[in-house]
Design a protein around this motif. Sequence first.
Motif, PDB file in Angstrom:
ATOM      1  N   ASN A  69       0.750  -1.100   0.017  1.00 50.60           N
ATOM      2  CA  ASN A  69      -0.117   0.083  -0.084  1.00 50.60           C
ATOM      3  C   ASN A  69       0.882   1.080   0.250  1.00 50.60           C
ATOM      4  OD1 ASN A  69      -2.239   1.841   0.167  1.00 50.60           O
ATOM      5  ND2 ASN A  69      -3.024   1.062   2.182  1.00 50.60           N
ATOM      6  N   ILE A  70       1.373   1.510  -1.158  1.00 47.91           N
ATOM      7  CA  ILE A  70       2.533   2.444  -1.200  1.00 47.91           C
ATOM      8  C   ILE A  70       1.686   3.896  -1.034  1.00 47.91           C
ATOM      9  CG2 ILE A  70       4.137   3.782  -2.893  1.00 47.91           C
ATOM     10  CD1 ILE A  70       4.786   1.174  -3.648  1.00 47.91           C
ATOM     11  N   PRO A  71       0.550   4.351  -1.667  1.00 51.63           N
ATOM     12  CA  PRO A  71      -0.028   5.506  -1.306  1.00 51.63           C
ATOM     13  C   PRO A  71      -0.589   5.843   0.276  1.00 51.63           C
ATOM     14  CG  PRO A  71      -1.242   4.414  -3.043  1.00 51.63           C
ATOM     15  CD  PRO A  71      -0.311   3.395  -2.596  1.00 51.63           C
ATOM     16  N   ASP A  72      -0.563   4.869   0.704  1.00 52.82           N
ATOM     17  CA  ASP A  72      -0.833   5.098   2.260  1.00 52.82           C
ATOM     18  C   ASP A  72       0.280   5.348   2.938  1.00 52.82           C
ATOM     19  OD1 ASP A  72      -2.653   4.780   4.646  1.00 52.82           O
ATOM     20  OD2 ASP A  72      -1.398   3.075   5.252  1.00 52.82           O
ATOM     21  N   GLN A  73       1.632   4.784   2.518  1.00 50.54           N
ATOM     22  CA  GLN A  73       2.927   5.024   3.237  1.00 50.54           C
ATOM     23  C   GLN A  73       3.403   6.504   2.777  1.00 50.54           C
ATOM     24  OE1 GLN A  73       3.790   3.290   5.300  1.00 50.54           O
ATOM     25  NE2 GLN A  73       2.934   1.130   5.078  1.00 50.54           N
ATOM     26  N   ALA A  74       3.241   6.785   1.745  1.00 43.72           N
ATOM     27  CA  ALA A  74       3.681   8.046   1.062  1.00 43.72           C
ATOM     28  C   ALA A  74       3.137   9.212   1.630  1.00 43.72           C
ATOM     29  CB  ALA A  74       3.291   8.018  -0.600  1.00 43.72           C
ATOM     30  N   ARG A  75       1.836   9.197   2.037  1.00 45.91           N
ATOM     31  CA  ARG A  75       1.162  10.258   2.610  1.00 45.91           C
ATOM     32  C   ARG A  75       1.754  10.699   4.021  1.00 45.91           C
ATOM     33  NH1 ARG A  75      -2.528   9.005   7.039  1.00 45.91           N
ATOM     34  NH2 ARG A  75      -2.832   6.777   7.204  1.00 45.91           N
ATOM     35  N   PHE A  76       2.660   9.944   4.719  1.00 47.58           N
ATOM     36  CA  PHE A  76       3.544  10.205   5.673  1.00 47.58           C
ATOM     37  C   PHE A  76       4.685  11.077   5.673  1.00 47.58           C
ATOM     38  CE2 PHE A  76       1.117   6.476   7.406  1.00 47.58           C
ATOM     39  CZ  PHE A  76       0.648   7.172   8.440  1.00 47.58           C
ATOM     40  N   PHE A  77       5.208  11.297   4.068  1.00 47.85           N
ATOM     41  CA  PHE A  77       6.331  11.941   3.631  1.00 47.85           C
ATOM     42  C   PHE A  77       6.060  13.423   3.785  1.00 47.85           C
ATOM     43  CE2 PHE A  77       7.447   7.764   2.909  1.00 47.85           C
ATOM     44  CZ  PHE A  77       8.799   7.468   2.768  1.00 47.85           C
ATOM     45  N   ASN A  78       5.062  13.928   3.786  1.00 47.08           N
ATOM     46  CA  ASN A  78       4.885  15.407   4.072  1.00 47.08           C
ATOM     47  C   ASN A  78       5.215  15.985   5.331  1.00 47.08           C
ATOM     48  OD1 ASN A  78       4.156  17.979   3.319  1.00 47.08           O
ATOM     49  ND2 ASN A  78       2.178  17.768   3.198  1.00 47.08           N
ATOM     50  N   THR A  79       6.628  15.858   5.687  1.00 43.72           N
ATOM     51  CA  THR A  79       7.274  16.238   6.915  1.00 43.72           C
ATOM     52  C   THR A  79       7.374  17.702   6.971  1.00 43.72           C
ATOM     53  OG1 THR A  79       9.304  15.668   6.296  1.00 43.72           O
ATOM     54  CG2 THR A  79       7.787  14.213   7.459  1.00 43.72           C
ATOM     55  N   ALA A  80       7.434  18.262   5.900  1.00 47.55           N
ATOM     56  CA  ALA A  80       7.999  19.863   5.631  1.00 47.55           C
ATOM     57  C   ALA A  80       6.696  20.876   6.401  1.00 47.55           C
ATOM     58  CB  ALA A  80       8.140  20.150   4.305  1.00 47.55           C
ATOM     59  N   THR A  81       5.419  20.415   6.235  1.00 40.40           N
ATOM     60  CA  THR A  81       4.271  21.146   6.823  1.00 40.40           C
ATOM     61  C   THR A  81       3.546  20.172   7.871  1.00 40.40           C
ATOM     62  OG1 THR A  81       2.812  20.403   5.220  1.00 40.40           O
ATOM     63  CG2 THR A  81       3.938  22.324   4.476  1.00 40.40           C
ATOM     64  N   ARG A  82       3.836  19.264   8.109  1.00 40.70           N
ATOM     65  CA  ARG A  82       3.190  18.281   9.229  1.00 40.70           C
ATOM     66  C   ARG A  82       3.316  19.130  10.601  1.00 40.70           C
ATOM     67  NH1 ARG A  82       1.107  13.715   8.816  1.00 40.70           N
ATOM     68  NH2 ARG A  82       2.052  13.495   7.021  1.00 40.70           N
ATOM     69  N   TRP A  83       4.529  19.829  10.938  1.00 39.33           N
ATOM     70  CA  TRP A  83       4.626  20.392  12.282  1.00 39.33           C
ATOM     71  C   TRP A  83       4.913  21.666  12.429  1.00 39.33           C
ATOM     72  CZ3 TRP A  83       3.890  16.177  14.789  1.00 39.33           C
ATOM     73  CH2 TRP A  83       4.366  14.960  14.429  1.00 39.33           C
ATOM     74  N   GLN A  84       4.276  22.332  11.080  1.00 36.03           N
ATOM     75  CA  GLN A  84       4.314  23.660  11.330  1.00 36.03           C
ATOM     76  C   GLN A  84       2.756  24.421  12.020  1.00 36.03           C
ATOM     77  OE1 GLN A  84       4.966  25.440   7.648  1.00 36.03           O
ATOM     78  NE2 GLN A  84       6.709  24.588   7.177  1.00 36.03           N
ATOM     79  N   ILE A  85       2.891  25.238  12.978  1.00 31.90           N
ATOM     80  CA  ILE A  85       1.612  25.846  13.574  1.00 31.90           C
ATOM     81  C   ILE A  85       0.799  26.272  12.508  1.00 31.90           C
ATOM     82  CG2 ILE A  85       0.932  27.029  15.595  1.00 31.90           C
ATOM     83  CD1 ILE A  85       3.450  26.634  16.921  1.00 31.90           C
ATOM     84  N   GLY A  86      -0.351  26.055  12.587  1.00 35.65           N
ATOM     85  CA  GLY A  86      -1.325  26.951  11.796  1.00 35.65           C
ATOM     86  C   GLY A  86      -1.399  26.271  10.403  1.00 35.65           C
ATOM     87  N   VAL A  87      -0.820  25.391   9.966  1.00 39.15           N
ATOM     88  CA  VAL A  87      -0.880  24.784   8.826  1.00 39.15           C
ATOM     89  C   VAL A  87      -1.423  23.487   8.696  1.00 39.15           C
ATOM     90  CG1 VAL A  87       0.580  23.896   6.810  1.00 39.15           C
ATOM     91  CG2 VAL A  87       1.221  25.860   8.217  1.00 39.15           C
ATOM     92  N   ASN A  88      -2.437  23.243   7.929  1.00 45.75           N
ATOM     93  CA  ASN A  88      -3.001  22.180   7.606  1.00 45.75           C
ATOM     94  C   ASN A  88      -2.123  20.956   7.159  1.00 45.75           C
ATOM     95  OD1 ASN A  88      -4.866  19.959   7.337  1.00 45.75           O
ATOM     96  ND2 ASN A  88      -6.344  21.048   5.779  1.00 45.75           N
TER      97      ASN A  88
END
Length: 304
Positions: A69-88
């Motif tokens: 299930n590569i698409p399910d794993q790939a969605r975790f790679f968006n680490t650039a905005t994941r931890w920014q405050i106020g960013v979806n």
Amino acid sequence: MHSNLASAAVVPRPLAGRPVLSPGMKRALARFGWAVVSVGLFTGLWELLWAIGWADPKLLPPPHVFLGNIPDQARFFNTATRWQIGVNPADGPSPYEAVLITIGATAMRVFVGLLIAAVLSIATGVLIRYFGLFEKLVLPTITLLSPVSPIAWLPVAIFIFGIGNAPAIFMVVVALFFHMVLSTISQIDNVSRAFINVARTMGATKRQIYARVIIPAILPQLLIVLRLNLFGAWMVVLVAESTGVGFGLGQVIMMARNTFNPSLVFFTIALIGLLGFLSDWLLRLVQRRVLYWVPETAGVLRGL
């Protein structure tokens, strides 16, 4: 006339419509085939352990789980905005774009650090043997710092460069620099004296001896050392990314550990292994182009 026809008749010709593979292509196909067999055996053993219940799928998920299930794993790679405050967290690139961005960022740090370390270490090693005073001033310090683990330099990298690409690149440079300097010095000392004596007999200066005899003689072994250190560079950059960079493969593994996501851990490990394999293959191509004077049957190019 008859003799020419007879000799022409016995010359073997390729069958019409059948492609003729060169020896290099045959070797490449054979290596690829054995690589597939090797990975297949490892994967099959892992799947067998899962099938008989010896491998817990929650802790050691088999390859068909974390690669299925590569698409399910790939969605975790968006680490650039994941931890920014106020960013979806859903904002930003798509999952596949995030994977490519993450891979590109990590690979860039590895290869930039590798290039800087190679240039600095070879230049420093040559200068140490070229200038006696430089050797006395620099070599003891390099020998002293060489045994220090690259991980110990991580706080120093963060103190000096802060957060970003610089500390990860610095870690790669530190991991390779000291050992490659000592390797360069060792290779210079092992250059055949016969080559140097012939160059002196022909009137070559010290600078010409280093430029045209010593450096070409040590490059084959130094490139092998560089290839071996390439895997160490991948290891070090992952550690640096897990603490000092906003996004990268190391950050993904750290997030997977914190969220207890074994499937993501093994998916990222498989991705790193593939990238390391491709990096080594690319470096082999560069080695073959740079060492154009070394025959392919020599040990430095054997197996390429």
